[in-house]
Design an enzyme around this catalytic site. Structure first.
Site, mmCIF file in Angstrom:
data_model
loop_
_atom_site.group_PDB
_atom_site.id
_atom_site.type_symbol
_atom_site.label_atom_id
_atom_site.label_comp_id
_atom_site.label_asym_id
_atom_site.label_seq_id
_atom_site.Cartn_x
_atom_site.Cartn_y
_atom_site.Cartn_z
ATOM 1 N N CYS A 114 -8.738 28.151 -44.300
ATOM 2 C CA CYS A 114 -10.079 27.925 -44.862
ATOM 3 C C CYS A 114 -11.123 28.696 -44.061
ATOM 4 O O CYS A 114 -11.191 28.586 -42.836
ATOM 5 C CB CYS A 114 -10.388 26.429 -44.832
ATOM 6 S SG CYS A 114 -12.016 26.029 -45.477
ATOM 7 N N ASN A 120 -6.890 31.311 -52.039
ATOM 8 C CA ASN A 120 -7.952 32.300 -52.268
ATOM 9 C C ASN A 120 -8.149 33.097 -50.997
ATOM 10 O O ASN A 120 -8.480 32.527 -49.960
ATOM 11 C CB ASN A 120 -9.259 31.591 -52.643
ATOM 12 C CG ASN A 120 -9.137 30.887 -53.975
ATOM 13 O OD1 ASN A 120 -8.667 31.467 -54.952
ATOM 14 N ND2 ASN A 120 -9.515 29.619 -54.013
ATOM 15 N N GLU A 167 -24.297 25.871 -48.886
ATOM 16 C CA GLU A 167 -23.679 26.544 -50.037
ATOM 17 C C GLU A 167 -23.252 25.501 -51.076
ATOM 18 O O GLU A 167 -22.622 24.504 -50.745
ATOM 19 C CB GLU A 167 -22.435 27.329 -49.590
ATOM 20 C CG GLU A 167 -22.731 28.288 -48.457
ATOM 21 C CD GLU A 167 -21.654 29.354 -48.270
ATOM 22 O OE1 GLU A 167 -20.805 29.525 -49.164
ATOM 23 O OE2 GLU A 167 -21.686 30.016 -47.229
ATOM 24 N N SER A 175 -13.333 14.954 -51.781
ATOM 25 C CA SER A 175 -12.068 15.508 -51.312
ATOM 26 C C SER A 175 -12.026 15.474 -49.786
ATOM 27 O O SER A 175 -12.949 15.938 -49.122
ATOM 28 C CB SER A 175 -11.938 16.947 -51.816
ATOM 29 O OG SER A 175 -10.806 17.558 -51.261
ATOM 30 N N SER A 225 -6.370 16.463 -49.651
ATOM 31 C CA SER A 225 -5.801 17.807 -49.506
ATOM 32 C C SER A 225 -4.535 17.699 -48.668
ATOM 33 O O SER A 225 -4.607 17.614 -47.449
ATOM 34 C CB SER A 225 -6.807 18.725 -48.810
ATOM 35 O OG SER A 225 -7.990 18.776 -49.566
ATOM 36 N N LEU A 226 -3.407 17.684 -49.343
ATOM 37 C CA LEU A 226 -2.133 17.455 -48.640
ATOM 38 C C LEU A 226 -1.638 18.765 -48.011
ATOM 39 O O LEU A 226 -1.405 18.854 -46.818
ATOM 40 C CB LEU A 226 -1.115 16.877 -49.628
ATOM 41 C CG LEU A 226 0.006 16.063 -49.011
ATOM 42 C CD1 LEU A 226 -0.524 14.887 -48.223
ATOM 43 C CD2 LEU A 226 0.964 15.597 -50.094
ATOM 44 N N CYS A 270 -8.688 23.920 -40.363
ATOM 45 C CA CYS A 270 -7.568 24.295 -41.233
ATOM 46 C C CYS A 270 -7.460 25.829 -41.284
ATOM 47 O O CYS A 270 -8.453 26.514 -41.564
ATOM 48 C CB CYS A 270 -7.770 23.712 -42.629
ATOM 49 S SG CYS A 270 -8.060 21.921 -42.593
ATOM 50 N N CYS A 299 -17.674 23.193 -40.485
ATOM 51 C CA CYS A 299 -16.750 22.059 -40.651
ATOM 52 C C CYS A 299 -16.223 21.601 -39.305
ATOM 53 O O CYS A 299 -16.051 22.390 -38.386
ATOM 54 C CB CYS A 299 -15.581 22.468 -41.552
ATOM 55 S SG CYS A 299 -14.486 21.091 -41.979
ATOM 56 N N GLY A 319 -17.310 21.673 -45.348
ATOM 57 C CA GLY A 319 -17.322 20.465 -44.530
ATOM 58 C C GLY A 319 -16.302 19.427 -44.919
ATOM 59 O O GLY A 319 -15.684 19.500 -45.985
ATOM 60 N N GLU A 320 -16.140 18.465 -44.037
ATOM 61 C CA GLU A 320 -15.250 17.330 -44.269
ATOM 62 C C GLU A 320 -16.136 16.115 -44.541
ATOM 63 O O GLU A 320 -16.762 15.572 -43.616
ATOM 64 C CB GLU A 320 -14.347 17.123 -43.043
ATOM 65 C CG GLU A 320 -13.581 15.820 -43.035
ATOM 66 C CD GLU A 320 -12.827 15.516 -44.331
ATOM 67 O OE1 GLU A 320 -12.133 16.406 -44.855
ATOM 68 O OE2 GLU A 320 -12.955 14.386 -44.830
HETATM 69 N N1 SAH Z 1 -12.667 19.142 -46.208
HETATM 70 C C1 SAH Z 1 -12.368 18.724 -47.538
HETATM 71 C C2 SAH Z 1 -13.220 19.433 -48.597
HETATM 72 C C3 SAH Z 1 -13.420 20.917 -48.459
HETATM 73 S S1 SAH Z 1 -12.047 21.965 -48.806
HETATM 74 C C4 SAH Z 1 -10.896 18.895 -47.833
HETATM 75 O O1 SAH Z 1 -10.185 19.440 -47.005
HETATM 76 O O2 SAH Z 1 -10.444 18.413 -48.859
HETATM 77 C C5 SAH Z 1 -11.786 21.807 -50.539
HETATM 78 C C6 SAH Z 1 -10.378 22.210 -50.976
HETATM 79 O O3 SAH Z 1 -10.175 23.612 -50.817
HETATM 80 C C7 SAH Z 1 -9.263 21.538 -50.179
HETATM 81 O O4 SAH Z 1 -8.285 21.047 -51.046
HETATM 82 C C8 SAH Z 1 -8.697 22.678 -49.346
HETATM 83 O O5 SAH Z 1 -7.357 22.433 -49.013
HETATM 84 C C9 SAH Z 1 -8.891 23.850 -50.271
HETATM 85 N N2 SAH Z 1 -8.924 25.156 -49.615
HETATM 86 C C10 SAH Z 1 -9.430 25.460 -48.416
HETATM 87 N N3 SAH Z 1 -9.294 26.783 -48.166
HETATM 88 C C11 SAH Z 1 -8.702 27.324 -49.252
HETATM 89 C C12 SAH Z 1 -8.342 28.658 -49.623
HETATM 90 N N4 SAH Z 1 -8.579 29.689 -48.828
HETATM 91 N N5 SAH Z 1 -7.763 28.849 -50.820
HETATM 92 C C13 SAH Z 1 -7.563 27.803 -51.658
HETATM 93 N N6 SAH Z 1 -7.918 26.541 -51.380
HETATM 94 C C14 SAH Z 1 -8.472 26.299 -50.191
#
Ligand code: SAH
Length: 369
Positions: A131, A304, A104, A206, A227-228, A128, A124, A173-174
């Site tokens: 996500c 989201n 995607e 990221s 992503s904190l 988290c 991934c 993915g990470e």
């Molecule tokens: N694994 C990496 C990149 C993919 S996620 C990372 O964690 O940064 C990309 C961004 O989307 C991250 O900042 C994550 O915290 C955020 N994210 C994941 N799920 C989300 C959701 N449902 N709504 C809003 N942001 C989200």
């Protein structure tokens, strides 16, 4: 060996996918053919800059040379792609990989820029809780050329005047869990002689916080976002258990403080706002303390939602309140516009849904383009 390293069933066993070669392997191939090594760059230019998918298009090779190459190699690109267009102009591209899995990528137009959000894994490694991708588990890492091919696939399907200007490695993915392929892809994406020539400063990676690998991002010269999403270890353990167990909050922030940030650049901290979970004024104040002294900006991402998600999106007033607390502490803080939510193309919405829900939500605009 992963399945996509093997030639697909339709191909004779020895046929090489030129796009899957890195430059040293391509040079070795040229040597085997008795050709000068610079031919490798010449061929790479065709693949990346002209996006050719057929050896016949490489017109600076003679007919005999092309025939010799065709006997041992071909160009295997993503051929099947579905496009979903959001009401806000965002486009989600689903590309079918060689082994039938789907990659995607999301194209986001904004203020004269066309930003493409790339995936680095199918599924991934991490888990988290907010996500959707995390729910799939890891199907597999993407290869370097599959990361690059997302750009080729999308650029091929744009209007003549449209050009991808920025890249964010923020899709499925990470990225730092697939560092070798990501590093190789960045080289191909940025190289100005035979690669796509996208400036490194227009690329952002990221990470959920694989602290020990941040230095590798610095070496690539691209921007880093972290992503904190939480301001205490207890909170982060709950929201991002796998990564926080590996690299607790303090380790992560220490790695950020040691990051060799080039002059005039800053780190980005992303913070997903979850109603009633991490969006209070106290959270905002803790966030400013954690980031104290770091050259950085903050991107707030209101959650989201996706079908079955356990969290809620905060209302606008709470988002603005959070922002103003952070801003009062002197930090640059932005609210990320959530683009593409209607096609499940926004942050955290990429991934597997039960087919019935997916059909109801997504209507392709150009299936099989
Ligand atoms: N694994 C990496 C990149 C993919 S996620 C990372 O964690 O940064 C990309 C961004 O989307 C991250 O900042 C994550 O915290 C955020 N994210 C994941 N799920 C989300 C959701 N449902 N709504 C809003 N942001 C989200």
């Amino acid at each position: 060996m992963r399945s996509n390293e093997q030639p697909s069933a339709a191909l004779p066993a020895a046929l090489i996918n030129l796009l899957a070669l890195d430059l040293p392997s391509a040079k070795r191939l040229m040597e085997k053919l008795g050709w000068p090594r610079y031919r490798a760059q010449q061929i790479f230019r065709w693949l990346h800059r002209r996006r050719v998918s057929d050896l016949a298009q490489m017109t600076d090779l003679s007919k005999t040379e092309r025939a010799r190459l065709r006997a041992i190699a071909r160009i295997e690109r993503i051929t099947e792609c579905q496009v979903f267009r959001s009401a806000d102009g965002t486009r989600k591209f689903l590309g079918r990989l060689e082994d039938g899995l789907t990659v995607e990528s999301v194209l986001i137009p904004d203020a004269g820029r066309l930003t493409l959000c790339l995936s680095t894994q199918v599924g991934c490694t991490l888990d988290c809780g907010f996500c959707l991708t995390g729910r799939m588990g890891l199907k597999r890492n993407l290869k370097a050329h599959e990361i690059v091919d997302q750009v080729l696939m999308v650029q091929d399907r744009l209007e003549a005047m449209e050009k991808v200007t920025n890249l964010v490695l923020m899709g499925m993915g990470e990225p730092l869990a697939n560092l070798d392929a990501v590093s190789d892809a960045i080289i191909r994406l940025t190289n100005t002689s035979w690669g796509l020539g996208i400036p490194a400063r227009r690329i952002t990676l990221s990470t959920a916080g694989l602290a020990s690998r941040l230095q590798d991002v610095a070496a690539l010269g691209i921007n880093l976002a972290i992503s904190l999403n939480a301001t205490t270890n207890a909170q982060r353990d709950r929201l991002m258990p796998a990564v926080n167990r590996l690299h607790p909050l303090n380790d992560l922030l220490a790695a950020c403080r040691h990051y060799p940030l080039p002059p005039r650049q800053r780190l980005t901290f992303e913070y997903v706002l979850l109603a009633g979970v991490n969006d209070t004024e106290q959270d905002a104040r803790r966030l400013t303390k954690l980031l104290n002294g770091l050259r950085c900006k903050v991107n707030l991402i209101p959650f989201n939602e996706f079908p079955g998600s356990p969290f809620r999106r905060p209302d606008e007033a709470s988002v603005l309140r959070f922002q103003s607390v952070v801003r009062r502490a002197g930090l640059d803080v932005f609210i990320r516009k959530s683009k593409g939510r209607d096609v499940l193309g926004a942050c955290g919405q990429l991934g597997d849904l039960p087919p019935s829900q997916e059909r109801a939500l997504l209507m392709p605009v150009g299936a099989g383009c």
